[in-house]
Design a protein around this motif. Sequence first.
Motif, short mmCIF file in Angstrom:
data_model
loop_
_atom_site.label_atom_id
_atom_site.label_comp_id
_atom_site.label_asym_id
_atom_site.label_seq_id
_atom_site.Cartn_x
_atom_site.Cartn_y
_atom_site.Cartn_z
N MET A 1 1.18 -0.39 -0.12
CA MET A 1 -0.13 0.32 0.16
C MET A 1 0.93 1.28 -0.05
O MET A 1 1.84 1.23 0.90
N PRO A 2 0.90 2.23 -1.54
CA PRO A 2 1.23 3.19 -0.91
C PRO A 2 1.16 3.98 0.72
O PRO A 2 -0.18 4.31 1.07
N LEU A 3 2.19 4.70 0.79
CA LEU A 3 2.65 5.52 1.06
C LEU A 3 1.70 7.08 1.86
O LEU A 3 0.93 7.51 2.52
N GLN A 4 0.67 6.92 0.54
CA GLN A 4 -0.10 8.18 -0.42
C GLN A 4 -1.41 8.03 0.19
O GLN A 4 -1.88 8.65 0.58
N LEU A 5 -1.94 6.77 -0.02
CA LEU A 5 -3.22 6.23 0.31
C LEU A 5 -3.00 6.10 2.16
O LEU A 5 -3.94 6.64 2.48
N LEU A 6 -2.60 5.92 2.87
CA LEU A 6 -2.26 6.27 4.84
C LEU A 6 -1.94 7.88 4.58
O LEU A 6 -3.11 8.36 5.93
N ASN B 1 -3.91 10.34 3.26
CA ASN B 1 -5.51 10.27 2.87
C ASN B 1 -6.60 9.50 4.10
O ASN B 1 -7.22 10.06 3.10
N LEU B 2 -6.19 9.24 4.52
CA LEU B 2 -7.07 8.33 5.23
C LEU B 2 -8.23 9.74 6.50
O LEU B 2 -7.17 10.48 6.12
N GLY B 3 -9.53 9.58 5.67
CA GLY B 3 -10.42 10.06 6.74
C GLY B 3 -10.95 9.44 8.06
O GLY B 3 -10.91 8.42 8.37
N TRP B 4 -11.76 10.81 8.74
CA TRP B 4 -12.72 9.96 9.65
C TRP B 4 -13.54 9.04 8.62
O TRP B 4 -14.05 8.17 9.81
N HIS B 5 -13.79 8.87 8.10
CA HIS B 5 -15.03 7.71 7.98
C HIS B 5 -13.41 6.14 7.45
O HIS B 5 -14.17 5.51 8.38
N GLU B 6 -12.57 6.61 6.82
CA GLU B 6 -11.95 5.39 6.69
C GLU B 6 -11.59 4.57 7.78
O GLU B 6 -11.47 3.71 8.69
N VAL B 7 -10.78 6.05 8.51
CA VAL B 7 -10.39 5.41 10.47
C VAL B 7 -11.91 4.74 11.56
O VAL B 7 -11.20 3.99 11.93
N SER B 8 -13.37 5.17 10.74
CA SER B 8 -14.14 4.14 12.23
C SER B 8 -14.14 3.42 11.05
O SER B 8 -14.94 2.08 11.63
N VAL B 9 -14.25 3.12 9.58
CA VAL B 9 -14.61 1.75 9.43
C VAL B 9 -13.51 0.91 9.69
O VAL B 9 -13.71 0.01 10.22
#
Length: 52
Positions: A1-6, A8-16
């Motif tokens: 997984m590229p570091l750029q995707l990490l 760009n994590l938002g609150w929605h992804e963190v909650s999931v």
Amino acid sequence: MPLQLLANLGWHEVSVLLFALFLALVFFLVLRQNQKDFLEIEAWVTEEEPGF
């Protein structure tokens, strides 16, 4: 997984992700408790078996 995707994590992804981790924990605890219950029932059945 590229570091750029990490980055760009938002609150929605963190909650999931947190929900998925919580679900995995509950699943693990349920399986562990079922194993303990099974071993307890198995011991109880083998204890009662000679009198059958």
